[in-house]
Design an enzyme around this catalytic site. Structure first.
Site: not given
Length: 261
Positions: A136, A139-140
């Site tokens: 992701c 997300c990261d």
């Protein structure tokens, strides 16, 4: 154990399919709950930008997820955390079991559980998940600001997330096992024109290498020449396809060899 929740309809999953089903069910006057083991939105949450969704020229995946979820709430659709482990059919009613010991009795079940990311299955992948390896970018990606990362895959997700990461990191290397991409040509053209994106084509990941418990580099093999090389990378984002989340109804409904209903 006796059921402790009762609804006319249980929807397993709160991605776009589950949320849409929830809206229509609530409008029809049914009591309905969506069970979701993550946040509402499904794979949209892992997508930076969604292009050409009707009504939006472009919109962030998390933003579209929230708009859909707010729509469900306006119609009174119940929402609950639930990692479903089993569904049993008792004719006039069904029972839906979760790993938190909740049992839902319902007249009908809609399965909208979506899919999960495929893994490469190479050495170092499991050990370095969350320590340099991610599925992701939204997300990261921020964890790798001004660092070097690789993106594995050749579809829309891989190319579009590489474009997203290129605005954050120092350099993105797209690793793809062939010369041709499955991604839209427009996205590929944008990636090829981006100064921070380079390509490692006809290549597959052989292993992920660690140093001090974190990802240090990626060993890749050229499938044409057979030669291997090491790419220094602090982050790796894997986009090689999806597998259906359907184990909880195995034996209850017909599936193909991959688990698709």
């Amino acid at each position: 154990m006796e059921p402790n929740q009762q609804y006319d309809l249980v929807i397993i999953g709160a991605g776009p399919a589950g949320m849409t089903a929830g809206i229509y069910a609530a409008r029809a006057g049914l009591s309905v709950v969506m069970l979701e083991k993550g946040a509402p939105g499904g794979q949209m949450l892992n997508t930076a930008e969604i292009d050409n969704y009707t009504g939006f020229e472009t919109i962030l995946g998390p933003d579209l997820s929230m708009k859909m979820f707010e729509h469900t709430q306006k119609h009174g659709v119940a929402y609950a955390y639930g990692n479903v482990t089993k569904v049993t059919d008792h004719g006039t009613y069904k029972l839906v079991y979760t790993d938190s010991n909740e049992i839902y009795q319902t007249k009908a079940v809609i399965i909208a559980s979506g899919a999960k990311n495929k893994r490469l299955g190479v050495p170092g992948e499991d050990e370095l998940a969350g320590r340099g390896i991610s599925w992701c970018a939204v997300c990261d990606g921020a964890f790798f600001r001004n660092q070097d990362v690789v993106v594995v895959g050749g579809g829309n997700s891989a190319v579009e997330e590489a474009l997203y990461l290129a605005n954050i990191v120092n350099q993105v290397t797209i690793i793809h096992r062939r010369q041709q991409f499955r991604a839209d040509q427009a996205a590929v053209n944008r990636a090829k024109a981006h100064p921070k994106i380079v390509f490692e084509l006809d290549a597959v990941v052989e292993r992920f290498n660690e140093e001090n418990g974190k990802l240090k580099s990626v060993t890749v093999k050229n499938v044409v020449t057979g030669k291997t090389k090491e790419l220094i990378a602090q982050g790796a984002f894997i986009y090689i396809g999806l597998l259906p989340v359907s184990d909880f109804v195995k034996g209850l409904v017909d599936m193909d060899e991959y688990g698709y209903i």
